[in-house]
Design a protein around this motif. Sequence first.
Motif, PDB file in Angstrom:
ATOM      1  N   HIS A  62      13.756 -26.024  -9.178  1.00  0.00           N
ATOM      2  CA  HIS A  62      13.846 -27.058 -10.217  1.00  0.00           C
ATOM      3  C   HIS A  62      12.631 -27.979 -10.220  1.00  0.00           C
ATOM      4  O   HIS A  62      12.441 -28.734 -11.168  1.00  0.00           O
ATOM      5  N   ILE A  63      11.790 -27.913  -9.166  1.00  0.00           N
ATOM      6  CA  ILE A  63      10.578 -28.734  -9.140  1.00  0.00           C
ATOM      7  C   ILE A  63       9.449 -28.073  -9.933  1.00  0.00           C
ATOM      8  O   ILE A  63       8.359 -28.641 -10.049  1.00  0.00           O
ATOM      9  N   ILE A  64       9.708 -26.883 -10.465  1.00  0.00           N
ATOM     10  CA  ILE A  64       8.707 -26.168 -11.258  1.00  0.00           C
ATOM     11  C   ILE A  64       9.068 -26.287 -12.733  1.00  0.00           C
ATOM     12  O   ILE A  64      10.193 -26.013 -13.149  1.00  0.00           O
ATOM     13  N   ARG A  65       8.096 -26.698 -13.546  1.00  0.00           N
ATOM     14  CA  ARG A  65       8.313 -26.784 -14.991  1.00  0.00           C
ATOM     15  C   ARG A  65       8.358 -25.394 -15.613  1.00  0.00           C
ATOM     16  O   ARG A  65       8.000 -24.403 -14.972  1.00  0.00           O
ATOM     17  N   GLU A  66       8.753 -25.348 -16.875  1.00  0.00           N
ATOM     18  CA  GLU A  66       8.851 -24.071 -17.577  1.00  0.00           C
ATOM     19  C   GLU A  66       7.511 -23.348 -17.655  1.00  0.00           C
ATOM     20  O   GLU A  66       7.458 -22.118 -17.697  1.00  0.00           O
ATOM     21  N   ASP A  67       6.410 -24.118 -17.682  1.00  0.00           N
ATOM     22  CA  ASP A  67       5.090 -23.482 -17.772  1.00  0.00           C
ATOM     23  C   ASP A  67       4.567 -23.041 -16.400  1.00  0.00           C
ATOM     24  O   ASP A  67       3.438 -22.554 -16.286  1.00  0.00           O
ATOM     25  N   GLY A  68       5.371 -23.241 -15.357  1.00  0.00           N
ATOM     26  CA  GLY A  68       4.983 -22.804 -14.026  1.00  0.00           C
ATOM     27  C   GLY A  68       4.269 -23.849 -13.189  1.00  0.00           C
ATOM     28  O   GLY A  68       3.960 -23.603 -12.017  1.00  0.00           O
ATOM     29  N   SER A  69       4.013 -25.010 -13.756  1.00  0.00           N
ATOM     30  CA  SER A  69       3.324 -26.072 -13.021  1.00  0.00           C
ATOM     31  C   SER A  69       4.318 -26.919 -12.236  1.00  0.00           C
ATOM     32  O   SER A  69       5.526 -26.911 -12.505  1.00  0.00           O
ATOM     33  N   LEU A  70       3.796 -27.647 -11.272  1.00  0.00           N
ATOM     34  CA  LEU A  70       4.621 -28.499 -10.430  1.00  0.00           C
ATOM     35  C   LEU A  70       5.023 -29.764 -11.166  1.00  0.00           C
ATOM     36  O   LEU A  70       4.199 -30.434 -11.783  1.00  0.00           O
ATOM     37  N   ASP A  71       6.302 -30.106 -11.093  1.00  0.00           N
ATOM     38  CA  ASP A  71       6.785 -31.398 -11.585  1.00  0.00           C
ATOM     39  C   ASP A  71       6.675 -32.368 -10.414  1.00  0.00           C
ATOM     40  O   ASP A  71       7.561 -32.444  -9.552  1.00  0.00           O
ATOM     41  N   ARG A  72       5.560 -33.077 -10.363  1.00  0.00           N
ATOM     42  CA  ARG A  72       5.261 -33.926  -9.212  1.00  0.00           C
ATOM     43  C   ARG A  72       6.290 -35.041  -9.028  1.00  0.00           C
ATOM     44  O   ARG A  72       6.584 -35.441  -7.897  1.00  0.00           O
ATOM     45  N   GLN A  73       6.825 -35.534 -10.128  1.00  0.00           N
ATOM     46  CA  GLN A  73       7.802 -36.608 -10.012  1.00  0.00           C
ATOM     47  C   GLN A  73       9.088 -36.117  -9.343  1.00  0.00           C
ATOM     48  O   GLN A  73       9.669 -36.816  -8.512  1.00  0.00           O
ATOM     49  N   LYS A  74       9.521 -34.913  -9.699  1.00  0.00           N
ATOM     50  CA  LYS A  74      10.737 -34.376  -9.074  1.00  0.00           C
ATOM     51  C   LYS A  74      10.537 -34.146  -7.583  1.00  0.00           C
ATOM     52  O   LYS A  74      11.440 -34.391  -6.781  1.00  0.00           O
ATOM     53  N   LEU A  75       9.354 -33.659  -7.223  1.00  0.00           N
ATOM     54  CA  LEU A  75       9.072 -33.462  -5.798  1.00  0.00           C
ATOM     55  C   LEU A  75       9.002 -34.807  -5.086  1.00  0.00           C
ATOM     56  O   LEU A  75       9.531 -34.962  -3.976  1.00  0.00           O
ATOM     57  N   ALA A  76       8.364 -35.781  -5.726  1.00  0.00           N
ATOM     58  CA  ALA A  76       8.258 -37.115  -5.125  1.00  0.00           C
ATOM     59  C   ALA A  76       9.638 -37.731  -4.925  1.00  0.00           C
ATOM     60  O   ALA A  76       9.892 -38.403  -3.916  1.00  0.00           O
ATOM     61  N   ASP A  77      10.546 -37.502  -5.880  1.00  0.00           N
ATOM     62  CA  ASP A  77      11.904 -38.049  -5.763  1.00  0.00           C
ATOM     63  C   ASP A  77      12.627 -37.493  -4.537  1.00  0.00           C
ATOM     64  O   ASP A  77      13.484 -38.169  -3.952  1.00  0.00           O
ATOM     65  N   ASN A  82      12.093 -40.363   2.472  1.00  0.00           N
ATOM     66  CA  ASN A  82      12.842 -39.414   3.294  1.00  0.00           C
ATOM     67  C   ASN A  82      11.853 -38.773   4.268  1.00  0.00           C
ATOM     68  O   ASN A  82      11.258 -37.731   3.968  1.00  0.00           O
ATOM     69  N   PRO A  83      11.648 -39.393   5.424  1.00  0.00           N
ATOM     70  CA  PRO A  83      10.609 -38.941   6.363  1.00  0.00           C
ATOM     71  C   PRO A  83      10.731 -37.474   6.765  1.00  0.00           C
ATOM     72  O   PRO A  83       9.709 -36.784   6.896  1.00  0.00           O
ATOM     73  N   SER A  84      11.947 -36.983   6.947  1.00  0.00           N
ATOM     74  CA  SER A  84      12.097 -35.584   7.373  1.00  0.00           C
ATOM     75  C   SER A  84      11.681 -34.621   6.274  1.00  0.00           C
ATOM     76  O   SER A  84      11.048 -33.591   6.544  1.00  0.00           O
ATOM     77  N   LYS A  85      12.018 -34.948   5.016  1.00  0.00           N
ATOM     78  CA  LYS A  85      11.606 -34.103   3.892  1.00  0.00           C
ATOM     79  C   LYS A  85      10.095 -34.159   3.706  1.00  0.00           C
ATOM     80  O   LYS A  85       9.449 -33.148   3.414  1.00  0.00           O
ATOM     81  N   LEU A  86       9.525 -35.351   3.860  1.00  0.00           N
ATOM     82  CA  LEU A  86       8.080 -35.505   3.730  1.00  0.00           C
ATOM     83  C   LEU A  86       7.357 -34.730   4.821  1.00  0.00           C
ATOM     84  O   LEU A  86       6.343 -34.067   4.561  1.00  0.00           O
ATOM     85  N   GLU A  87       7.892 -34.790   6.028  1.00  0.00           N
ATOM     86  CA  GLU A  87       7.283 -34.052   7.134  1.00  0.00           C
ATOM     87  C   GLU A  87       7.330 -32.549   6.869  1.00  0.00           C
ATOM     88  O   GLU A  87       6.369 -31.823   7.154  1.00  0.00           O
ATOM     89  N   LEU A  88       8.428 -32.096   6.286  1.00  0.00           N
ATOM     90  CA  LEU A  88       8.554 -30.681   5.952  1.00  0.00           C
ATOM     91  C   LEU A  88       7.527 -30.286   4.895  1.00  0.00           C
ATOM     92  O   LEU A  88       6.868 -29.236   5.011  1.00  0.00           O
TER      93      LEU A  88
END
Length: 213
Positions: A62-77, A82-88
Motif C-alpha cells: 500500500h506504500i506504492i502508488r498506482e504508477d509504481g512510485s513510493l508514497d513517501r507520506q504513507k511510509l513516513a506515517d 516508531n523507532p523499531s520501524k524506523l530502524e527496520l
Amino acid sequence: MNNLDGVMVIGLTGQTGSGKTTACRIFRENGFAVINADGVARTIMETGSTCLREVAECFGTHIIREDGSLDRQKLADIVFNNPSKLELLNSITYPYITSQILTLIRENSSNGKKLILLDAPTLFESRADDFCEIIISVIADEEIRLQRIMERDSLTEEQARSRMNSQHTEKFFVDNSDFIIKNNKDMEGLDDIVGEMSDKIKKYYYNKFKDLE
C-alpha cells in the motif's frame, strides 16, 4: 577507499535548522565536490528499484502508488515516531545508500575531484562516517533552530519540535565531530567561517597528498 589515491572525504552533518544547507553551498563554491545523501536516498528508492521492492515487501504494497512510485507520506506515517520501524527501514536502505555513495566517490575521483564533501543529515546513523576522514557538524541553539524550521517549512511549534527531538543531541554532535560550526547568527555570517575552514582543509589535504602530485 584505499584504492582511491588522493581522495579525501569530508562528512558534513548537523542539526535541523542549524544552517547545514548554507554551509554546504559555501563549501561547493570553495571548490569541493558535493554528494548529497538525501538525493542518494531518493535515487535508491526510485520506481522499479530493488531497494523499493524490498521496502514494499516489508512494509506493505500500500506504500506504492498506482504508477509504481513510493508514497513517501504513507511510509513516513509508518516509521515516524516508531523507532523499531524506523530502524527496520534503515537496515534495508542504508546498505544501498552506502553503496551508491561509494560509487559517486569513485566517479568524482575518476573525474579528478579529490576533495569530496558528503552532505549527510544521517551521517552517523548510516555509518557513512566510517569512510570520512574529517567530520564537520553544524549546530545552533534550540530556540534559534526552532524559529528557522517554523519559518522555513511552515510548521507549527509542535511539528518543529518533533523534528528536532528525533535527532541527536548537540552533545552527540560535539563529541563525534572533528570540527563544530556553531551558527547562532544570520546565515550570511557562515561565509567567513566556512571559507576559513575550507582553506584549512585544503591546506591539510595538500600537505597530506603533496607526494602524489
